[in-house]
Design a protein around this motif. Structure first.
Motif, short mmCIF file in Angstrom:
data_model
loop_
_atom_site.label_atom_id
_atom_site.label_comp_id
_atom_site.label_asym_id
_atom_site.label_seq_id
_atom_site.Cartn_x
_atom_site.Cartn_y
_atom_site.Cartn_z
N THR A 18 0.90 -1.17 0.14
CA THR A 18 -0.02 -0.10 -0.23
C THR A 18 1.01 1.12 -0.22
O THR A 18 1.69 1.42 0.72
CB THR A 18 -0.87 0.12 1.14
OG1 THR A 18 -1.86 -1.31 1.29
CG2 THR A 18 -1.90 1.17 0.95
N ASN A 28 -7.46 4.76 -3.69
CA ASN A 28 -7.40 3.37 -3.31
C ASN A 28 -8.41 2.70 -3.86
O ASN A 28 -9.67 2.90 -3.43
CB ASN A 28 -7.29 3.27 -1.89
CG ASN A 28 -6.83 1.82 -1.57
OD1 ASN A 28 -6.72 0.86 -2.37
ND2 ASN A 28 -6.04 1.54 -0.45
N LYS A 30 -9.27 -0.56 -3.31
CA LYS A 30 -9.53 -1.43 -2.43
C LYS A 30 -10.50 -0.73 -1.24
O LYS A 30 -11.67 -1.23 -0.89
CB LYS A 30 -8.32 -2.11 -1.22
CG LYS A 30 -8.90 -2.89 -0.29
CD LYS A 30 -7.50 -3.46 0.47
CE LYS A 30 -7.82 -4.56 1.52
NZ LYS A 30 -6.39 -4.80 2.28
N GLU A 36 -3.99 7.19 -1.42
CA GLU A 36 -3.70 5.67 -1.18
C GLU A 36 -3.72 4.67 -2.41
O GLU A 36 -4.60 4.86 -3.03
CB GLU A 36 -4.25 4.95 -0.21
CG GLU A 36 -4.13 5.74 1.34
CD GLU A 36 -4.70 4.52 2.55
OE1 GLU A 36 -5.20 3.54 2.14
OE2 GLU A 36 -4.81 4.98 3.73
N TYR A 38 -3.52 0.47 -3.17
CA TYR A 38 -3.08 -0.79 -2.74
C TYR A 38 -2.84 -1.61 -4.06
O TYR A 38 -3.58 -1.62 -5.16
CB TYR A 38 -4.51 -1.37 -2.34
CG TYR A 38 -4.40 -2.70 -2.00
CD1 TYR A 38 -3.46 -3.12 -0.87
CD2 TYR A 38 -5.15 -3.70 -2.44
CE1 TYR A 38 -3.30 -4.41 -0.41
CE2 TYR A 38 -5.03 -5.10 -1.98
CZ TYR A 38 -4.07 -5.38 -1.03
OH TYR A 38 -4.06 -6.78 -0.60
#
Length: 130
Positions: A18, A28, A30, A36, A38
């Protein structure tokens, strides 16, 4: 901990990664968190080197070797990107990679291996892609 670090230096290992503290445009997949990214299908390899000064001894065999400095670790991440939701070309993931490289900013890596080597709050920087 030093023995564990030596065991995994220069070894490529499959581990999810990550990346954090990224530009807000990177999201991200996720959990939807901005900043972020992942990467579940990635390998990571950490390598490093040290600068040693070698001084010959007068009227003796051998040399005295002194540690002068330790270079930055080189972290190589390889993997593949998959758009699981649509099973199509991972355009959003490729855009994340482009954004991260062009931002030329440091970020945080959350990964079991980097957590061993990067003990302080150190932030790596992308210097090349390939």
């Amino acid at each position: 901990m030093a023995i564990l670090a030596e065991e995994f230096l220069n070894v490529e290992i499959w581990l999810p990664i990550t990346l954090k503290a990224l530009p807000a445009s990177v999201t991200n997949a996720k959990n939807g968190n901005p900043g972020e990214w992942y990467l579940p299908y990635a390998t990571i390899e950490i390598s490093g080197s040290a600068d040693m000064i070698s001084t010959p001894l007068n009227q003796r065999k051998g040399k005295v070797k002194e540690l002068y400095s330790i270079d930055d670790y080189k972290i190589q991440i390889k993997g593949f990107l998959i758009d699981k939701a649509t099973r199509s070309f991972p355009e959003a993931e490729i855009t994340n990679l482009k954004t991260l490289f062009e931002a030329a900013t440091s970020f945080k890596i959350d990964n079991a291996l980097t957590n061993i080597f990067l003990e302080d709050p150190r932030y790596p920087l992308i210097s090349s892609t390939g």
